[in-house]
Design a protein around this motif. Structure first.
Motif, PDB file in Angstrom:
ATOM      1  N   LEU A   4       1.084  -1.163  -0.120  1.00 14.65           N
ATOM      2  CA  LEU A   4       0.033   0.177  -0.188  1.00 14.65           C
ATOM      3  C   LEU A   4       0.790   0.991  -0.039  1.00 14.65           C
ATOM      4  O   LEU A   4       1.634   1.392   0.890  1.00 14.65           O
ATOM      5  CB  LEU A   4      -0.854   0.049   1.242  1.00 14.65           C
ATOM      6  N   LEU A  40      -8.303   7.343  -2.347  1.00  8.03           N
ATOM      7  CA  LEU A  40      -7.858   6.116  -2.408  1.00  8.03           C
ATOM      8  C   LEU A  40      -7.976   5.933  -3.809  1.00  8.03           C
ATOM      9  O   LEU A  40      -9.166   5.861  -4.539  1.00  8.03           O
ATOM     10  CB  LEU A  40      -8.979   5.397  -1.528  1.00  8.03           C
ATOM     11  N   ARG A  41      -7.121   5.334  -4.352  1.00  4.41           N
ATOM     12  CA  ARG A  41      -6.880   4.813  -5.810  1.00  4.41           C
ATOM     13  C   ARG A  41      -6.850   3.319  -5.940  1.00  4.41           C
ATOM     14  O   ARG A  41      -6.109   2.812  -5.469  1.00  4.41           O
ATOM     15  CB  ARG A  41      -5.609   5.384  -6.396  1.00  4.41           C
ATOM     16  N   LEU A  42      -8.008   2.697  -6.444  1.00  3.08           N
ATOM     17  CA  LEU A  42      -8.185   1.382  -6.642  1.00  3.08           C
ATOM     18  C   LEU A  42      -7.882   1.020  -7.988  1.00  3.08           C
ATOM     19  O   LEU A  42      -8.507   1.265  -9.038  1.00  3.08           O
ATOM     20  CB  LEU A  42      -9.400   0.905  -6.233  1.00  3.08           C
ATOM     21  N   GLY A  43      -6.604   0.258  -8.176  1.00  6.90           N
ATOM     22  CA  GLY A  43      -6.165  -0.077  -9.603  1.00  6.90           C
ATOM     23  C   GLY A  43      -6.959  -1.494 -10.070  1.00  6.90           C
ATOM     24  O   GLY A  43      -7.739  -1.959  -9.092  1.00  6.90           O
ATOM     25  N   ILE A  88      -7.155  -4.711  -8.013  1.00  9.23           N
ATOM     26  CA  ILE A  88      -8.189  -4.826  -6.818  1.00  9.23           C
ATOM     27  C   ILE A  88      -9.481  -5.229  -7.247  1.00  9.23           C
ATOM     28  O   ILE A  88     -10.063  -6.030  -6.851  1.00  9.23           O
ATOM     29  CB  ILE A  88      -8.005  -3.665  -5.867  1.00  9.23           C
ATOM     30  N   ALA A  96      -8.342   2.944 -13.393  1.00  9.91           N
ATOM     31  CA  ALA A  96      -8.514   2.810 -11.957  1.00  9.91           C
ATOM     32  C   ALA A  96      -9.645   3.634 -11.693  1.00  9.91           C
ATOM     33  O   ALA A  96     -10.107   4.503 -12.172  1.00  9.91           O
ATOM     34  CB  ALA A  96      -7.300   3.334 -10.979  1.00  9.91           C
ATOM     35  N   GLN A 155     -11.206   5.981  -8.691  1.00 12.86           N
ATOM     36  CA  GLN A 155     -10.460   6.943  -7.489  1.00 12.86           C
ATOM     37  C   GLN A 155     -11.561   7.509  -6.641  1.00 12.86           C
ATOM     38  O   GLN A 155     -12.500   8.155  -7.169  1.00 12.86           O
ATOM     39  CB  GLN A 155      -9.688   8.168  -8.368  1.00 12.86           C
ATOM     40  N   PHE A 213      -3.266  -0.544  -4.706  1.00 12.49           N
ATOM     41  CA  PHE A 213      -3.972   0.813  -4.411  1.00 12.49           C
ATOM     42  C   PHE A 213      -3.141   1.573  -3.602  1.00 12.49           C
ATOM     43  O   PHE A 213      -2.066   1.289  -3.110  1.00 12.49           O
ATOM     44  CB  PHE A 213      -5.271   0.144  -3.386  1.00 12.49           C
ATOM     45  N   CYS A 214      -3.693   2.947  -3.709  1.00 18.42           N
ATOM     46  CA  CYS A 214      -2.781   3.956  -3.058  1.00 18.42           C
ATOM     47  C   CYS A 214      -3.794   4.892  -2.123  1.00 18.42           C
ATOM     48  O   CYS A 214      -4.647   5.339  -2.794  1.00 18.42           O
ATOM     49  CB  CYS A 214      -2.161   4.557  -4.293  1.00 18.42           C
ATOM     50  N   LEU A 258      -8.328  -5.720   2.044  1.00 12.11           N
ATOM     51  CA  LEU A 258      -8.197  -5.923   0.744  1.00 12.11           C
ATOM     52  C   LEU A 258      -7.475  -7.106   0.440  1.00 12.11           C
ATOM     53  O   LEU A 258      -6.872  -7.432  -0.936  1.00 12.11           O
ATOM     54  CB  LEU A 258      -7.521  -4.646   0.126  1.00 12.11           C
TER      55      LEU A 258
END
Length: 492
Positions: free
Chosen positions: A9, A29-32, A35, A242, A244, A279-280, A453
């Motif tokens: 993360l 929150l960035r979900l690639g 995920i 992604a 966001q 994710f970030c 996750l």
């Protein structure tokens, strides 16, 4: 699966710079795609999508398939089907979904490969005639606008055009082969319709449930001692490949009452460049500072120095003797050092480095019985802030401490240059204040989202962003109770 691997993360703590035109959320929150693919796979499994495929009514579907309105063709179809005892899927598998960017920047394309084996029985042969069927369900993730705002939705689900392939799994006799070919030709138009009518509603429901599960993870409280931090959804967007999520943040006390809220602000939030991280989570600096403030509230420490740190007590007495020998002679083994943090530490970021600045008041008492200290020092101190991770916890350790500026606020032993006490004051802060603060930070900040996750560990980074910060002000120090009768009270 992601749960069997140690992935990262990217948790970015970002610098604060005022920007007039742009308002930024407290966190993003960035979900690639990884995920989204993993979570959708789990949801499809929970919704028993494979069983839906295995129960597809193939025989009734091909019987209902129109013969183009030509009676002869209709009779031909019926004659073929009269030789079929049963026709059904014997095994099915849903392969890893793919989430891909679409031509429209505000959409994502979801492709779900389907792998099936179907069989039919006919009196012409004793064994089941098996066919391998490969196809692909395709849907679109897009933004849906309603009266309550924008949300993510999955729609336009259907069989992907040109993805259907049907082939025989074994060689057949001259009599059965034409029958098998005819059955496959009837399945070519029938199977896509079954995917759309039978499987697509399940896929859409699985995506909706996946979206709700992700929001539940986002809203999971982040423990800060007895208090906690909560995030909630402000808005959603599609960026590249992604999703966001812009988040608002709230600090809550042990009773669950909101003590501070963070919304859209001019404080900058510079997102790191997209990379391979699944994710970030990027958090605005003022939110991080508020979390640190909860963990390290203002407090007063009083230490019987001769009992706890006798060697340091001896050096304190020696330092005071240089300023006032008579005062040093009054010091007994019950001498007290009091350290007061009037404000919470503040995290400052500059070019990827982090430090903590604190405003501290230090007083030395000759014994535990006297009420007035020898002097009151105001200290502007700074330390290196070391962030690291331990499993799914974000850890913070304060290393070293420097007394950048020291001010004489009050004195009962006459005026003196406070720089004479800078070294011993720093030693006191290192020996008393630093262990106390690091003890409170020892448990770290749990990031339940990491395990939620399916990951084991988190990593972090500081974004290299220029920070515009005014010099620390000493105004808070002057709120320390002054001795109005002391002519030194305004000396700095």
């Amino acid at each position: 699966m992601a749960c069997s691997r140690t992935l990262a993360l990217l948790c970015s703590l970002l610098a604060a710079t005022l920007v007039r035109a742009t308002l930024n959320p407290p966190a993003i929150l960035r979900l690639g795609p990884e995920i989204l693919q993993e979570r959708l796979t789990l949801e499809l499994k929970d919704h028993d999508a494979v069983n839906i495929l295995e129960q597809l009514p193939l025989l009734s579907a091909v019987r209902d398939e129109p013969a183009g309105g030509i009676p002869i063709l209709g009779n031909l179809v019926n004659s073929v089907l009269n030789h079929i005892v049963w026709l059904k899927v014997t095994s099915a598998n849903i392969l890893q979904p793919q989430v891909l960017p679409s031509a429209d920047d505000q959409e994502l394309t979801v492709k779900i490969p389907l792998d099936m084996v179907a069989g039919f029985n006919t009196p012409l042969v004793k064994t089941i005639v098996e066919m391998h069927m490969e196809t692909e369900a395709q849907a679109t993730i897009r933004m849906k606008t309603s009266r309550t705002g924008q949300s993510l939705t999955l729609s336009s689900c259907s069989n992907s055009h040109g993805s259907l392939r049907i082939s025989l799994l074994q060689k057949l006799s001259f009599m059965v082969n034409p029958l098998a070919n005819k059955v496959m030709s009837l399945l070519m138009p029938a199977l896509p319709k079954l995917v759309k009518s039978q499987l697509c509603p399940v896929i859409e429901q699985a995506f909706e449930d996946m979206h709700m599960d992700l929001l539940r993870l986002v809203r999971e409280p982040v423990s800060l001692g007895y208090d906690h931090l909560e995030f909630d959804l402000l808005s959603s967007a599609i960026k590249g490949n992604a999703i966001q999520l812009s988040l608002e943040a709230h600090l809550l006390d042990s009773r669950g009452d909101v003590t501070k809220s963070f919304g859209m602000s001019a404080v900058s939030l510079t997102l790191p460049a997209p990379d391979s991280a699944p994710f970030c989570l990027t958090v605005r600096q003022d939110v991080v500072n508020a979390a640190i403030a909860v963990l390290l509230p203002p407090e007063e420490l009083m230490v019987l120095l001769d009992y706890v740190l006798p060697e340091l007590a001896r050096r304190v007495k020696s330092s005071i003797k240089v300023i006032n020998e008579k005062a040093a002679d009054q010091m007994r083994h019950t001498q007290i050092v009091k350290i007061l943090t009037q404000e919470t530490p503040e995290l400052l970021l500059d070019q990827g480095n982090a430090k903590v600045v604190q405003m501290i008041v230090l007083e030395v008492f000759a014994t535990n019985e006297v009420r007035r200290p020898f002097f009151t020092l105001g200290i502007e101190a700074s330390s290196e802030a070391q962030f690291y991770t331990k499993g799914d916890r974000l850890m913070l350790n304060i290393n070293e401490i420097s007394s950048n500026r020291i001010h004489l606020m009050n004195s009962d032993i006459g005026l003196f240059n406070p720089e004479l006490l800078k070294d011993i004051a720093t030693e006191l802060l290192v020996s008393v204040l630093l262990p106390n603060e690091n003890g409170k930070l020892r448990s770290g900040i749990p990031l339940s989202m990491v395990k939620g996750l399916g990951f084991k560990e988190a990593s972090w980074s500081l974004t290299k962003t220029l920070t515009c910060v005014p010099d620390p002000l000493m105004a808070s120090l002057f709120r320390h109770r002054p001795y109005s009768s002391d002519p030194c009270q305004n000396y700095v």
